[in-house]
Design a protein around this motif. Structure first.
Motif, PDB file in Angstrom:
ATOM      1  N   TYR A   1      47.283  69.328   8.261  1.00  0.00           N
ATOM      2  CA  TYR A   1      47.899  70.567   8.723  1.00  0.00           C
ATOM      3  C   TYR A   1      47.367  70.961  10.103  1.00  0.00           C
ATOM      4  CZ  TYR A   1      49.756  75.284   8.690  1.00  0.00           C
ATOM      5  OH  TYR A   1      50.430  76.421   9.000  1.00  0.00           O
ATOM      6  N   GLN A   2      46.110  70.635  10.336  1.00  0.00           N
ATOM      7  CA  GLN A   2      45.527  70.944  11.647  1.00  0.00           C
ATOM      8  C   GLN A   2      45.921  69.918  12.706  1.00  0.00           C
ATOM      9  OE1 GLN A   2      41.270  71.236  11.178  1.00  0.00           O
ATOM     10  NE2 GLN A   2      41.414  73.451  11.083  1.00  0.00           N
ATOM     11  N   GLN A   3      46.800  69.017  12.327  1.00  0.00           N
ATOM     12  CA  GLN A   3      47.265  67.961  13.231  1.00  0.00           C
ATOM     13  C   GLN A   3      46.115  67.096  13.722  1.00  0.00           C
ATOM     14  OE1 GLN A   3      50.091  69.348  16.096  1.00  0.00           O
ATOM     15  NE2 GLN A   3      51.193  70.540  14.574  1.00  0.00           N
ATOM     16  N   ARG A   4      45.299  66.695  12.785  1.00  0.00           N
ATOM     17  CA  ARG A   4      44.231  65.740  13.085  1.00  0.00           C
ATOM     18  C   ARG A   4      44.427  64.542  12.156  1.00  0.00           C
ATOM     19  NH1 ARG A   4      39.312  69.749  12.413  1.00  0.00           N
ATOM     20  NH2 ARG A   4      38.039  68.247  13.541  1.00  0.00           N
TER      21      ARG A   4
ATOM     22  N   GLY B   1      44.745  65.328  22.457  1.00  0.00           N
ATOM     23  CA  GLY B   1      44.270  65.046  21.103  1.00  0.00           C
ATOM     24  C   GLY B   1      43.039  65.855  20.900  1.00  0.00           C
TER      25      GLY B   1
ATOM     26  N   PRO C   1      47.207  71.899  19.071  1.00  0.00           N
ATOM     27  CA  PRO C   1      48.251  72.778  19.554  1.00  0.00           C
ATOM     28  C   PRO C   1      47.691  74.162  19.861  1.00  0.00           C
ATOM     29  CG  PRO C   1      48.779  71.851  17.416  1.00  0.00           C
ATOM     30  CD  PRO C   1      47.428  71.402  17.752  1.00  0.00           C
TER      31      PRO C   1
ATOM     32  N   CYS D   1      46.851  80.331   9.070  1.00  0.00           N
ATOM     33  CA  CYS D   1      46.182  79.056   9.246  1.00  0.00           C
ATOM     34  C   CYS D   1      47.068  78.090   9.998  1.00  0.00           C
ATOM     35  CB  CYS D   1      45.756  78.481   7.921  1.00  0.00           C
ATOM     36  SG  CYS D   1      47.098  78.266   6.784  1.00  0.00           S
ATOM     37  N   ARG D   2      47.371  78.466  11.202  1.00  0.00           N
ATOM     38  CA  ARG D   2      48.071  77.511  12.044  1.00  0.00           C
ATOM     39  C   ARG D   2      47.069  76.496  12.544  1.00  0.00           C
ATOM     40  NH1 ARG D   2      50.190  82.302  14.840  1.00  0.00           N
ATOM     41  NH2 ARG D   2      51.423  83.106  13.151  1.00  0.00           N
ATOM     42  N   PRO D   3      47.583  75.412  13.073  1.00  0.00           N
ATOM     43  CA  PRO D   3      46.643  74.410  13.543  1.00  0.00           C
ATOM     44  C   PRO D   3      45.599  75.002  14.472  1.00  0.00           C
ATOM     45  CG  PRO D   3      48.880  73.620  13.659  1.00  0.00           C
ATOM     46  CD  PRO D   3      48.950  75.050  13.240  1.00  0.00           C
ATOM     47  N   GLU D   4      44.371  74.687  14.211  1.00  0.00           N
ATOM     48  CA  GLU D   4      43.289  75.176  15.061  1.00  0.00           C
ATOM     49  C   GLU D   4      42.898  74.062  16.003  1.00  0.00           C
ATOM     50  OE1 GLU D   4      40.241  76.997  12.544  1.00  0.00           O
ATOM     51  OE2 GLU D   4      41.826  77.248  11.085  1.00  0.00           O
TER      52      GLU D   4
ATOM     53  N   ALA E   1      41.345  71.111  17.524  1.00  0.00           N
ATOM     54  CA  ALA E   1      40.531  70.092  16.891  1.00  0.00           C
ATOM     55  C   ALA E   1      39.122  70.152  17.428  1.00  0.00           C
ATOM     56  CB  ALA E   1      41.143  68.726  17.165  1.00  0.00           C
TER      57      ALA E   1
END
Lengths: 446, 613
Positions: A186-189, B3, B7, B30-33, B35
């Protein structure tokens, strides 16, 4: 009374007594067995069974403190949980047992799992999991409660930190790997999520769904289309999951086979015309195939379907250890607007292009204003902050957020000007999105 | 490096988190945090020692994958050891401060600086980073003694005065004296060196008016020499990266399990303004007005060409983690940014990417132009096809770049016809930015060698296909810049590739030629940069090849300025037409059409051109 007369009576009394004692033993034995069965069901995560056993027992023995305590635990741990009822049973257990370490532990886990930022309680639980005296099954419960609490409150990084510790302390826990995989995804990792999915696959080598999901993730992240299509297979006609079929389409796209990519994404859309990512990819693939008209149609239809993606759905999916299939609605808004621009760019429609650019700029302005608002919002947001935030979230296609914000505003100021209108706009937007979902355009294929 | 940079959900999240603190079960945000922020900071594992960075890396998944690739028809021999080049770019990572400064690397430039007929080399050397100061090492200047033998310039080259940590090497004869000059970009300042008869380089930065000292202009990276105002003199665009200083060096958590610390993503730093200097024609420059329309960026690459076909050079800028910018030259000293409108702002969905290197290529017989962009992990290397007049289509899938996947970090990119079959192939330098990338990413990554498959080759045609080659290309590296040039004048382009943590390599192109070749020198020897120039070559088999020039191609590097055209099965040329950036064209006389050699052509003595179309 003579001895000959009293003997049968005595024997009868003895038999009766024996019967009573036996019945008592039987009841005791049965009750203990019931508790044991409930505990075993809990251990096996058969929450429905455990709950039924305990409810049955409490019907007979409403004052059974241990049954209340156990039922509270079952209700807290089941998916989805029922924390309100769990609290009621925990209160009953507390009243019956008085001060009790088991109740205190359950209370702490309940508080943390509810999502409160209860630093002291969390520190207490952290101390317990760090202690070598804490049994493994208790540590597992504590980790789980902490993780679920942080997910519930949207503190995903904190949830991942606890999952890291959990996996390190108690290796081989499928639940922990699944949760972390979902969160990372979900965190796009995806690269990190894939590690957990691989660990899960090693635990469940025959799990076809896991294998597929790895393929889906490899495709969606674009890491390795070749490997992804090997995992997913090239046949999409017999597949029934729109996400998997879309992933196959992405693989074909990545590998340059735009014809099959369009066919696959077409199937995904027939399987679920409300699946926004398939429309997004449909637009992208059509554009690259040179069919700007189809690309424009797909992008515009998906834009009409927004929000179409719910933050709440994502939350539930994460809590349930399911991989949330959708990114945030604002992400889709930005991407679809850009695809619309690209399509109009290809079509050379300058007037429409300028209008699309204007809409895109407005979105960018909203994002900038949102970021500014967040920067400048005090620790306790005032009513105007809430109203502005709700307005912006609605513009950014996140009806869930907008609604939550406006409801919070209305709780504090029921007559705040414009608040009800905002709520109405949220519903209106959802209604329009539903209408769009129910009327998909014809899907063109090469 | 997006990367790095998840986002843009971090800010959006904060208000929600704030509200969640106010009431139980608050808005779920909880949107993408981003990385690698807090998520991994507690993962325990000792930090690998810096030495590990320089030791050979295990084969990356990408390198394992190369086993399944078709064999390359190209042969590049690593001749570094015998070349006399013993160069190392120092990025300062040994100080273990995890600065973003150390991630960019340094460039290389190939040109015949001393005009002896052979290419020489200037290499950036970087610098070191201590706890309170960033210092630079001098760039190295190697002259060629012939047969790919190089020697450090005898005596003082002049570059010894460079004491700032530097990155890019950009070439132009800015003062039109016939000697190619050198611009060096880097942290703290930039420097212009005048080539004094090929013997020495003199720092003329202040004299030329390029020593602008402004607080916000402190990290120059990409530069472009191009005549933006069409006055016949090369102007200079300078891009800056991000507002990082030792004083505002944050501590960022690692990106994978067990990594306590790593290099911070670019999102942690503000963008910096860029600069445009107009050449006064007398050896000095004046800075363009602030109202020129150029916006702040996080620039790592920039190229100039006349995409809009209006006779004015436009500018395309590669930004790290924010949208790329496409500046349309308005002809009045101003530029209008139109990247989103024209389809070149980012990835397949227009999303911002971590863009690094840039290159242009003409793809097929129709001369379709394209811009290629190398990107960060998790993103495709981009390819934008120009449909005409600077309206672009994203075509990474159609042209085969998407098939490379996203598991790599690309830097320098060069399109050239390695085997002289008439198609433009490519090389992409790769290597990770962060020190401890989580699996399946890897710190060192093999460079990508791409073959363009034209219609007469095995399918899939009309696209680039990754091919496996041995030697250098079989091993993972931490490569950064690539400079391509014909070092031994044999018509086959060789490569100089810079790295982090390993020496600069010289790769000699020993590909068996599948055809004849023809070369021409249109470089800025005659004072005009070749940006916007076009060459159309028609051979005796009726095949037409189109070449368009853009300044600033690659990553922090400058290629050989000459053009080499592979002729494939053709034996000779029928016609060559050269069109300049003003639209005037010349047909080369017969004497310039001989194959198998280079021709030097000066437009000033080329007679009356055909008028612009």
């Amino acid at each position: 009374m003579s001895a000959s007369k009293s003997a049968p009576i005595l024997a009868g009394i003895l038999v009766l007594l024996a019967g009573l004692v036996g019945t008592g033993f039987w009841y005791t034995f049965r009750d203990n067995g019931e508790l044991d069965d409930a505990l075993e069901a809990l251990r096996l995560q058969q929450y429905d069974k455990a709950r039924q056993l305990l409810l049955d027992r409490l019907e007979r023995r409403p004052q059974d403190a241990h049954a209340h305590l156990l039922l509270s635990r079952v209700l807290r741990r089941m998916i989805p949980d029922d924390l309100t009822l769990a609290r009621q049973h925990l209160t009953a257990a507390r009243q019956l047992l008085g001060p009790n370490p088991e109740v205190e532990l359950e209370e702490a886990m309940l508080i943390c799992q509810s999502g409160w930022r209860a630093r002291e309680t969390e520190a207490d639980l952290a101390g317990r999991v760090a202690s070598p005296e804490t049994p493994g099954d208790v540590r597992l419960m504590i980790y789980e409660a902490l993780v679920r609490g942080h997910i519930r409150a949207g503190r995903l990084n904190a949830a991942i930190r606890w999952l890291d510790r959990w996996i390190e302390a108690l290796p081989g826990q499928a639940d922990a790997h699944r949760w972390r995989a979902c969160l990372l995804e979900y965190q796009q990792r995806p690269h990190l999520a894939l590690e957990d999915y691989r660990a899960l696959a090693a635990m469940q080598p025959d799990n076809r769904t896991l294998r597929d999901h790895q393929g889906v993730l490899l495709a969606e992240s674009g890491y390795d289309y070749q490997q992804a299509i090997q995992l997913l297979g090239e046949d999409f006609s017999s597949r029934h999951d729109p996400r998997t079929v879309t992933a196959q389409a992405i693989c074909f796209y990545g590998l340059g086979d735009l014809v099959r990519a369009r066919q696959a994404v077409g199937r995904a859309l027939r399987l679920d015309p409300s699946y926004v990512p398939a429309w997004l990819w449909s637009a992208r693939i059509a554009l690259e195939a040179g069919d700007a008209q189809a690309g424009l149609q797909a992008a515009r239809h998906a834009l009409a379907m927004l929000p179409g993606v719910s933050s709440r759905q994502a939350k539930v999916a994460l809590l349930e250890q399911r991989s949330p299939p959708l990114a945030h609605p604002t992400t889709y808004l930005e991407r679809l607007q850009q695809l619309e621009i690209q399509a109009l760019n290809q079509l050379g429609s300058l007037q429409q292009l300028q209008q699309a650019m204007e809409r895109y700029r407005r979105t960018q302005e909203c994002l900038a204003r949102w970021n500014q608002l967040v920067e400048n919002t005090p620790a306790v947001p005032d009513l105007d902050n809430l109203y502005q935030a709700a307005q912006l979230q609605l513009e950014l296609a996140d009806c869930d957020e907008a609604e939550t914000l406006v409801q919070r505003l209305l709780e504090q100021a029921p007559d705040y000007p414009g608040a009800m209108q905002l709520l109405h706009d949220c519903h209106e937007r959802r209604y329009q999105a539903r209408q769009a979902m129910e009327n998909p355009p014809t899907i063109t294929e090469p | 490096m997006p990367g790095f940079c998840g986002p843009n959900g971090a800010h959006r999240n904060r208000l929600t988190a704030l509200l969640a603190g106010l009431a139980l079960l608050g808005a779920f945000g909880c949107r993408p945090e981003p990385a690698g922020t807090a998520a991994t900071e507690n993962r325990k594992q000792p930090a690998p020692k810096t030495a590990a960075l320089t030791s050979p890396q295990p084969a990356s998944p990408a390198s394992r994958q190369s086993a399944s690739l078709p064999a390359a028809p190209f042969v590049f021999a690593d001749v570094t050891d015998s070349s006399g080049i013993t160069h190392y770019y120092y990025n300062g990572e040994e100080s273990n401060q995890y600065t973003i400064l150390e991630s960019l690397g340094g460039g290389a430039a190939l040109a015949d600086f001393n005009r002896d007929g052979m290419l020489d080399i200037v290499l950036a050397s970087g610098g070191k980073i201590t706890s309170d100061v960033v210092v630079g090492f001098s760039p190295k200047y190697y002259t060629q003694a012939g047969r790919l033998r190089f020697r450090p310039a005898a005596g003082r080259s002049g570059f010894e005065s460079v004491n700032f940590y530097h990155h890019g090497i950009y070439l132009c004869d800015y003062d039109q004296d016939g000697w190619i000059d050198v611009l060096i970009t880097g942290y703290g300042r930039l420097a212009l060196f005048k080539n004094v008869h090929g013997e020495q380089f003199t720092d003329v930065t202040a004299q030329a008016g390029l020593d602008i000292q402004r607080q916000e202009l402190h990290w120059s990276t990409a530069a472009v020499w191009a005549d933006f105002n069409e006055d016949g003199h090369s102007d200079l665009f300078v891009g800056h990266y991000v507002d990082w200083r030792l004083k505002n060096q944050p501590v960022c958590a690692g990106y994978g399990p067990g990594v306590p610390r790593d290099i911070c993503p670019p999102n942690r730093f503000a963008p910096l303004p860029c600069q445009l200097f107009y050449n006064n024609g007398d050896g000095t420059f004046r800075e363009a007005a602030t109202a020129s329309g150029l916006l702040p960026g996080k620039i790592l690459g920039a190229i100039a060409a006349d995409w809009t076909e209006d006779g004015l050079l436009d500018l395309y800028v590669a930004n790290d983690a924010i949208p790329n910018q496409f500046y349309v030259n308005q002809g009045d000293g101003t530029f209008r940014e139109e990247a989103v409108l024209r389809g070149v702002a980012g990835g397949p969905f227009g999303e911002p990417e971590g863009s690094m290197g840039l290159a242009t290529v003409s793809l097929d017989v129709s001369g379709t132009r394209a811009i290629a962009v190398t990107n960060y992990q998790g993103q495709l290397h981009g390819l934008y096809e120009d449909r005409g007049r600077g309206w672009f289509d994203y075509a990474a899938a159609r042209r085969g770049l998407a098939a490379l996947g996203t598991n790599h970090v690309g830097w320098g990119i060069v399109f050239a016809d390695w085997d002289r079959d008439g198609d433009r192939d490519a090389v992409i330098a790769q290597g990770h930015v962060i020190r401890h990338p989580p699996e399946p990413q890897s710190l060192a990554q093999p460079a990508l060698l791409l073959q363009f498959r034209s219609e007469h080759e095995p399918p899939p045609t009309g696209r680039f296909v990754a091919v496996a080659a041995g030697g250098y290309f079989a091993q993972p590296h931490r490569a950064r810049a690539i400079a391509a040039g014909d070092l031994d004048n044999d018509g086959a382009l060789d490569l100089v590739i810079t790295h982090i943590g390993e020496p600069t390599r010289l790769l000699h192109n020993q590909t068996p030629a599948s055809g004849n070749w023809w070369g021409i020198d249109l470089g800025c020897f005659n004072g005009r940069d070749k940006s916007g120039w076009k060459v159309v070559v028609e051979d005796d088999r009726g095949r037409t090849q189109h070449y368009s020039f853009a300044s600033g191609e690659g990553y922090l590097a400058s290629h050989d300025m000459r053009l080499v055209v592979g002729l494939g099965a053709a034996q000779s040329l029928k016609r060559v037409t050269i069109t300049d950036d003003l639209g005037r064209s010349w047909s080369l006389p017969e004497s310039y059409l001989a194959a198998g050699q280079y021709h030097r052509w000066d437009y000033r003595s080329a007679g009356t051109p055909h008028p612009p179309d």
